[in-house]
Design a protein around this motif. Sequence first.
Motif, PDB file in Angstrom:
ATOM      1  N   ARG A 126       0.825  -1.196   0.000  1.00 38.33           N
ATOM      2  CA  ARG A 126       0.000   0.000   0.000  1.00 38.33           C
ATOM      3  C   ARG A 126       0.866   1.255   0.000  1.00 38.33           C
ATOM      4  O   ARG A 126       2.054   1.210   0.309  1.00 38.33           O
ATOM      5  CB  ARG A 126      -0.911   0.020   1.228  1.00 38.33           C
ATOM      6  CG  ARG A 126      -1.789  -1.209   1.371  1.00 38.33           C
ATOM      7  CD  ARG A 126      -2.792  -0.994   2.479  1.00 38.33           C
ATOM      8  NE  ARG A 126      -3.477  -2.221   2.842  1.00 38.33           N
ATOM      9  CZ  ARG A 126      -4.452  -2.275   3.730  1.00 38.33           C
ATOM     10  NH1 ARG A 126      -4.858  -1.176   4.338  1.00 38.33           N
ATOM     11  NH2 ARG A 126      -5.031  -3.438   4.013  1.00 38.33           N
ATOM     12  N   ASP A 127       0.232   2.360  -0.319  1.00 43.86           N
ATOM     13  CA  ASP A 127       0.872   3.664  -0.213  1.00 43.86           C
ATOM     14  C   ASP A 127       0.171   4.457   0.883  1.00 43.86           C
ATOM     15  O   ASP A 127      -0.953   4.139   1.276  1.00 43.86           O
ATOM     16  CB  ASP A 127       0.793   4.427  -1.532  1.00 43.86           C
ATOM     17  CG  ASP A 127       1.587   3.738  -2.638  1.00 43.86           C
ATOM     18  OD1 ASP A 127       2.696   3.251  -2.351  1.00 43.86           O
ATOM     19  OD2 ASP A 127       1.083   3.680  -3.779  1.00 43.86           O
ATOM     20  N   GLY A 128       0.828   5.491   1.344  1.00 44.81           N
ATOM     21  CA  GLY A 128       0.181   6.362   2.298  1.00 44.81           C
ATOM     22  C   GLY A 128       0.951   6.515   3.593  1.00 44.81           C
ATOM     23  O   GLY A 128       2.021   5.924   3.798  1.00 44.81           O
ATOM     24  N   HIS A 131       1.597   3.237   5.760  1.00 44.49           N
ATOM     25  CA  HIS A 131       2.676   2.452   5.157  1.00 44.49           C
ATOM     26  C   HIS A 131       4.029   3.070   5.468  1.00 44.49           C
ATOM     27  O   HIS A 131       4.977   2.381   5.874  1.00 44.49           O
ATOM     28  CB  HIS A 131       2.480   2.374   3.641  1.00 44.49           C
ATOM     29  CG  HIS A 131       3.667   1.857   2.896  1.00 44.49           C
ATOM     30  ND1 HIS A 131       4.690   2.697   2.464  1.00 44.49           N
ATOM     31  CD2 HIS A 131       4.036   0.603   2.523  1.00 44.49           C
ATOM     32  CE1 HIS A 131       5.618   1.977   1.855  1.00 44.49           C
ATOM     33  NE2 HIS A 131       5.252   0.710   1.872  1.00 44.49           N
ATOM     34  N   ASP A 132       4.142   4.383   5.310  1.00 41.41           N
ATOM     35  CA  ASP A 132       5.412   5.063   5.534  1.00 41.41           C
ATOM     36  C   ASP A 132       5.853   4.958   6.993  1.00 41.41           C
ATOM     37  O   ASP A 132       7.044   4.819   7.289  1.00 41.41           O
ATOM     38  CB  ASP A 132       5.309   6.525   5.121  1.00 41.41           C
ATOM     39  CG  ASP A 132       5.111   6.689   3.613  1.00 41.41           C
ATOM     40  OD1 ASP A 132       5.320   5.708   2.873  1.00 41.41           O
ATOM     41  OD2 ASP A 132       4.736   7.802   3.189  1.00 41.41           O
TER      42      ASP A 132
END
Length: 213
Positions: A126-128, A131-132
């Motif tokens: 996933r991105d976002g 996730h980070d």
Amino acid sequence: MTEPTEPTDLRRLRGDRTRRAVLDHAVQEASVRGLDALSFGTLAEAVPVNKSGIAGLFGSKEKLQLAALERAVEIYTEHVIVPARSAERGLPRLWALVLAWTEYSRSRVFQGGCFFRTVEVEFDMRDGAVHDAVVAAQQSWESYLVHQARLALEQGELAPGTDPEQVTFEVNALLNAANDRSLLLRDDAVYRRALEAARSLLAARGADLAALR
């Protein structure tokens, strides 16, 4: 005559305690079901705070997930990083971290085993922001291991030419495998096997077995 209002400091203290209680339950739930399973409604069923109160504390589901992740890092630090700080830097502290991590997983500090194993699989594609944050937590842990392995190399506790990043990768792989198999197979013996394997890989790189106890 108006009733006296509660002092601001007391309100803030009570709010902090309420927030901590919600997060302490949230991290346990997320360690088993993942961060996506968290919601204001399900948490309100388990803690003495209503749904609107929890929504007021966190604002959005993503902010709740990020707060839970931050709380998990605090708990992880308390159970893994802090106990190892009493060991000398380099190989002794690297091994102390391995032992502390093993105990953290084995004793189920989080009900679902290692919290970060659960959420990194959940968010790996996933991105976002969540996730980070998961990536940052994992990188912080790995960089600390690499640092200790590098110090061990510089201090002559590991053989010349040893790659600290490779050592960290292999040690992490063993710890993660022990965590996952202990959950799936309900087999506590996997921790002993993981420690023996970690001893062997460090000894193969010049570590003194007497220091790995």
